[in-house]
Write an enzyme that holds these catalytic residues in place. Structure first.
Site, PDB file in Angstrom:
ATOM      1  N   HIS A  47       0.883  -1.278   0.155  1.00 13.26           N
ATOM      2  CA  HIS A  47       0.027  -0.042   0.236  1.00 13.26           C
ATOM      3  C   HIS A  47       0.990   1.338   0.159  1.00 13.26           C
ATOM      4  O   HIS A  47       0.506   2.241  -0.748  1.00 13.26           O
ATOM      5  CB  HIS A  47      -0.881  -0.308   1.445  1.00 13.26           C
ATOM      6  CG  HIS A  47      -2.059   1.099   1.221  1.00 13.26           C
ATOM      7  ND1 HIS A  47      -1.954   2.204   1.964  1.00 13.26           N
ATOM      8  CD2 HIS A  47      -3.013   1.397   0.451  1.00 13.26           C
ATOM      9  CE1 HIS A  47      -2.874   2.795   1.954  1.00 13.26           C
ATOM     10  NE2 HIS A  47      -3.688   2.536   0.874  1.00 13.26           N
ATOM     11  N   ASP A  80      -6.253   1.502  -2.138  1.00 17.54           N
ATOM     12  CA  ASP A  80      -7.033   1.232  -0.945  1.00 17.54           C
ATOM     13  C   ASP A  80      -7.806  -0.023  -1.004  1.00 17.54           C
ATOM     14  O   ASP A  80      -7.803  -0.991   0.101  1.00 17.54           O
ATOM     15  CB  ASP A  80      -7.825   2.451  -0.708  1.00 17.54           C
ATOM     16  CG  ASP A  80      -7.137   3.652  -0.331  1.00 17.54           C
ATOM     17  OD1 ASP A  80      -5.872   3.529  -0.130  1.00 17.54           O
ATOM     18  OD2 ASP A  80      -7.692   4.692   0.061  1.00 17.54           O
TER      19      ASP A  80
END
Length: 107
Positions: A47, A80
């Protein structure tokens, strides 16, 4: 933004990102260094790398509308979504943010 990311984690992984991942391993939470401690910490590493590739807007602040035409915001949404799915698919062990002095893996 971070609040939207929290809501997405709660929807997909059925857990709180703030409560469980804000200081987990070497990469979950602010910053990041060393080698990911486990698969969940690697979710945060990936991420962070994904956010690092988003250069035309700030992924951590401002409202992101995932269905819009803005390619930058679409990339943030994908970063996300992938992370939230990764949290759902990997076991949570509590690894505190310590022993993260190793050389960082490249993105």
């Amino acid at each position: 933004n971070l609040w939207q990311f929290e809501m997405l984690i709660m929807k997909i992984a059925l857990t709180s990102g703030f409560m469980f991942y804000s200081s987990y391993g070497c990469y979950c939470g602010w910053g990041g260094h060393g080698r990911p401690k486990d698969a969940s910490d690697r979710c945060c590493f990936v991420h962070d790398c994904c956010y690092g590739k988003v250069t035309t807007c700030n992924p951590k602040f401002g409202v992101v509308v995932c269905g819009g035409d803005d390619p930058c915001k679409k990339q943030i949404c994908e970063c996300d979504r992938v992370a939230a799915t990764c949290f759902r698919d990997n076991k949570y062990w509590f690894y505190g943010a310590k022993x993260c002095q190793e050389e960082s893996d490249p993105c």
